[in-house]
Scaffold this motif. Sequence first.
Motif, PDB file in Angstrom:
ATOM      1  N   SER A 106       0.611   5.255   0.103  1.00  0.00           N
ATOM      2  CA  SER A 106      -0.221   6.439   0.313  1.00  0.00           C
ATOM      3  C   SER A 106       0.483   7.615  -0.356  1.00  0.00           C
ATOM      4  O   SER A 106       1.492   8.111   0.142  1.00  0.00           O
ATOM      5  CB  SER A 106      -0.403   6.683   1.814  1.00  0.00           C
ATOM      6  OG  SER A 106      -1.233   7.786   2.035  1.00  0.00           O
ATOM      7  N   PHE A 111       0.866  -1.177   0.000  1.00  0.00           N
ATOM      8  CA  PHE A 111       0.000   0.000   0.000  1.00  0.00           C
ATOM      9  C   PHE A 111       0.896   1.219   0.000  1.00  0.00           C
ATOM     10  O   PHE A 111       1.748   1.372   0.870  1.00  0.00           O
ATOM     11  CB  PHE A 111      -0.921   0.002   1.222  1.00  0.00           C
ATOM     12  CG  PHE A 111      -1.636   1.312   1.460  1.00  0.00           C
ATOM     13  CD1 PHE A 111      -2.265   1.987   0.422  1.00  0.00           C
ATOM     14  CD2 PHE A 111      -1.667   1.866   2.725  1.00  0.00           C
ATOM     15  CE1 PHE A 111      -2.915   3.198   0.646  1.00  0.00           C
ATOM     16  CE2 PHE A 111      -2.322   3.066   2.965  1.00  0.00           C
ATOM     17  CZ  PHE A 111      -2.945   3.737   1.922  1.00  0.00           C
ATOM     18  N   TRP A 139       5.660  -3.215   9.287  1.00  0.00           N
ATOM     19  CA  TRP A 139       4.956  -2.940   8.044  1.00  0.00           C
ATOM     20  C   TRP A 139       5.008  -1.502   7.600  1.00  0.00           C
ATOM     21  O   TRP A 139       4.586  -1.172   6.521  1.00  0.00           O
ATOM     22  CB  TRP A 139       3.490  -3.372   8.124  1.00  0.00           C
ATOM     23  CG  TRP A 139       2.767  -2.859   9.344  1.00  0.00           C
ATOM     24  CD1 TRP A 139       2.532  -3.546  10.490  1.00  0.00           C
ATOM     25  CD2 TRP A 139       2.200  -1.566   9.540  1.00  0.00           C
ATOM     26  NE1 TRP A 139       1.871  -2.761  11.388  1.00  0.00           N
ATOM     27  CE2 TRP A 139       1.648  -1.544  10.834  1.00  0.00           C
ATOM     28  CE3 TRP A 139       2.110  -0.427   8.756  1.00  0.00           C
ATOM     29  CZ2 TRP A 139       1.003  -0.428  11.344  1.00  0.00           C
ATOM     30  CZ3 TRP A 139       1.472   0.682   9.291  1.00  0.00           C
ATOM     31  CH2 TRP A 139       0.927   0.678  10.557  1.00  0.00           C
ATOM     32  N   LEU A 140       5.474  -0.597   8.429  1.00  0.00           N
ATOM     33  CA  LEU A 140       5.391   0.812   8.093  1.00  0.00           C
ATOM     34  C   LEU A 140       6.729   1.356   7.635  1.00  0.00           C
ATOM     35  O   LEU A 140       7.727   1.282   8.332  1.00  0.00           O
ATOM     36  CB  LEU A 140       4.897   1.605   9.297  1.00  0.00           C
ATOM     37  CG  LEU A 140       4.726   3.105   9.101  1.00  0.00           C
ATOM     38  CD1 LEU A 140       3.746   3.387   7.986  1.00  0.00           C
ATOM     39  CD2 LEU A 140       4.257   3.743  10.384  1.00  0.00           C
ATOM     40  N   ALA A 163      -5.660  -1.446   5.309  1.00  0.00           N
ATOM     41  CA  ALA A 163      -4.687  -2.275   4.589  1.00  0.00           C
ATOM     42  C   ALA A 163      -4.157  -3.420   5.438  1.00  0.00           C
ATOM     43  O   ALA A 163      -4.019  -4.549   4.945  1.00  0.00           O
ATOM     44  CB  ALA A 163      -3.509  -1.410   4.110  1.00  0.00           C
ATOM     45  N   ILE A 195       3.776  -1.035   3.751  1.00  0.00           N
ATOM     46  CA  ILE A 195       2.995   0.183   3.636  1.00  0.00           C
ATOM     47  C   ILE A 195       3.971   1.352   3.575  1.00  0.00           C
ATOM     48  O   ILE A 195       4.880   1.448   4.398  1.00  0.00           O
ATOM     49  CB  ILE A 195       2.030   0.342   4.829  1.00  0.00           C
ATOM     50  CG1 ILE A 195       1.035  -0.815   4.837  1.00  0.00           C
ATOM     51  CG2 ILE A 195       1.319   1.687   4.764  1.00  0.00           C
ATOM     52  CD1 ILE A 195       0.107  -0.834   6.041  1.00  0.00           C
ATOM     53  N   VAL A 237      -4.058   2.723   6.575  1.00  0.00           N
ATOM     54  CA  VAL A 237      -3.277   1.707   7.286  1.00  0.00           C
ATOM     55  C   VAL A 237      -4.207   0.741   8.009  1.00  0.00           C
ATOM     56  O   VAL A 237      -4.022  -0.473   7.964  1.00  0.00           O
ATOM     57  CB  VAL A 237      -2.290   2.363   8.283  1.00  0.00           C
ATOM     58  CG1 VAL A 237      -1.733   1.356   9.270  1.00  0.00           C
ATOM     59  CG2 VAL A 237      -1.163   3.042   7.518  1.00  0.00           C
TER      60      VAL A 237
END
Length: 183
Positions: free
Chosen positions: A89, A87, A177-178, A128, A138, A125
């Motif tokens: 953004s 994902f 994940w970030l 997702a 992400i 988030v």
Amino acid sequence: MSLDGKYALITGSSRGIGRGIALKLAANHVNVAVHYFQNKAAANDTLAEIRKLGSEGFVVQADVSRPEQIEALFNRVEMQFGKLDIFVSNARPEVPAFFQPPMEVSLEQWDTAFDTQAKAFLVGVRQAAPLMGAGGRIFALTYAQGSRTGGLQPWAGMASAKAALESLRFATSPSPWLNVASL
């Protein structure tokens, strides 16, 4: 992470940086959900290019300043792909929606900047993460000049919103994940 056969959603992928990311992922055999807000023709052009590269995808419209539309966007991704691996953004409104110096920016313009950046990212988030398995990623795109140094005065609203977006990275670190990419 092998990209072959993965599934991605890039907000704002009909044009600009988002389109470039979508095409690069497609060139690496990633299937891409092409998001747009107003320019369906550009989104369809991006999808055509994705297909020329041998990947698949679909076009989806949403206003990322509206949480219920972000939720619908992710519901469509789940219906079409069944899961999500990446994902990004990336979407932001057109410049007139937020471009004013601090003493002139309207509260509506300020809210537009924050709603399309920090709030949209947080809602995204949350949508997702349940679609992602181990190894999902992400990303949030920001820009150093605007968010770290304040940049040009007319970017005050967007720079503040991007700084808030970056702070989400620090508030959730070390999350597996970030990733927040700064351009």
